[in-house]
Design a protein around this motif. Structure first.
Motif, PDB file in Angstrom:
ATOM      1  N   PHE A 100      74.663  22.660  55.993  1.00 14.69           N
ATOM      2  CA  PHE A 100      75.197  23.751  55.317  1.00 14.69           C
ATOM      3  C   PHE A 100      74.798  24.901  55.556  1.00 14.69           C
ATOM      4  O   PHE A 100      75.277  26.178  55.786  1.00 14.69           O
ATOM      5  N   ILE A 101      73.349  24.950  55.518  1.00 19.29           N
ATOM      6  CA  ILE A 101      72.340  26.217  55.825  1.00 19.29           C
ATOM      7  C   ILE A 101      72.740  26.901  57.136  1.00 19.29           C
ATOM      8  O   ILE A 101      73.027  27.949  57.538  1.00 19.29           O
ATOM      9  N   GLU A 102      73.026  25.977  58.073  1.00 18.35           N
ATOM     10  CA  GLU A 102      73.402  26.231  59.650  1.00 18.35           C
ATOM     11  C   GLU A 102      74.621  27.027  59.712  1.00 18.35           C
ATOM     12  O   GLU A 102      74.747  27.854  60.263  1.00 18.35           O
ATOM     13  N   ARG A 103      75.531  26.482  59.004  1.00 13.50           N
ATOM     14  CA  ARG A 103      76.923  27.017  58.691  1.00 13.50           C
ATOM     15  C   ARG A 103      76.777  28.501  58.197  1.00 13.50           C
ATOM     16  O   ARG A 103      77.365  29.147  58.724  1.00 13.50           O
ATOM     17  N   LYS A 104      76.102  28.479  57.071  1.00 16.37           N
ATOM     18  CA  LYS A 104      75.898  30.086  56.451  1.00 16.37           C
ATOM     19  C   LYS A 104      75.224  30.932  57.454  1.00 16.37           C
ATOM     20  O   LYS A 104      75.659  32.163  57.480  1.00 16.37           O
ATOM     21  N   ILE A 105      74.145  30.454  58.239  1.00 23.08           N
ATOM     22  CA  ILE A 105      73.602  31.268  59.205  1.00 23.08           C
ATOM     23  C   ILE A 105      74.676  31.616  60.207  1.00 23.08           C
ATOM     24  O   ILE A 105      74.440  32.850  60.627  1.00 23.08           O
ATOM     25  N   ARG A 106      75.275  30.878  60.721  1.00 21.71           N
ATOM     26  CA  ARG A 106      76.364  31.029  61.814  1.00 21.71           C
ATOM     27  C   ARG A 106      77.455  31.890  61.591  1.00 21.71           C
ATOM     28  O   ARG A 106      77.989  32.698  62.384  1.00 21.71           O
TER      29      ARG A 106
END
Length: 133
Positions: A100-106
């Protein structure tokens, strides 16, 4: 004399109101509030590549370091390193939380390669979807 005193008190009052409003709407305060409430909040200055970003998720504070590089069409953030401020706060987080964190950063940096620092790096390597094929 009384008029000057009233003017000084009025200016002091205006300054206090201005300071209070500035404090209430400051992004760092929003980050602290989200951290306390264990919500997601992403604090970043996308125009300043040299400035690290902060994010909080489920009560864990993370810091991310951005690196500028070249893509076929432009100079963009091509690499991001993320680490938790306190590794002891990671207790209870699962693989889906980090995804989830990676998706938000992307959403902000779509071409960036995201690397986690230890111990999350090892945790993510143990759950690599390529290994399950």
């Amino acid at each position: 004399m009384i008029l000057l005193l009233r003017l000084i008190l009025l200016l002091l009052f205006i300054f206090l109101i201005y300071s209070a409003v500035k404090y209430l709407f400051h992004p760092k305060r929003k980050l602290e509030l989200a951290h306390e409430q264990k919500r997601f909040f992403f604090l970043d200055d996308p125009d300043n590549v040299r400035k690290n970003f902060l994010l909080t998720y489920k009560g864990v504070l993370f810091e991310g370091e951005k690196y500028l590089g070249t893509t076929p069409s432009a100079f963009e953030v091509v690499s991001i390193f993320i680490w938790p401020k306190k590794t002891t706060a990671l207790k209870g987080l699962v693989l889906e939380d980090f995804q989830f964190i990676e998706r938000k950063i992307r959403e902000s940096y779509p071409v960036a390669k995201i690397d986690w620092k230890s111990p999350i790096k090892e945790f993510m390597a143990n759950h690599d979807p390529d290994d399950e094929l």
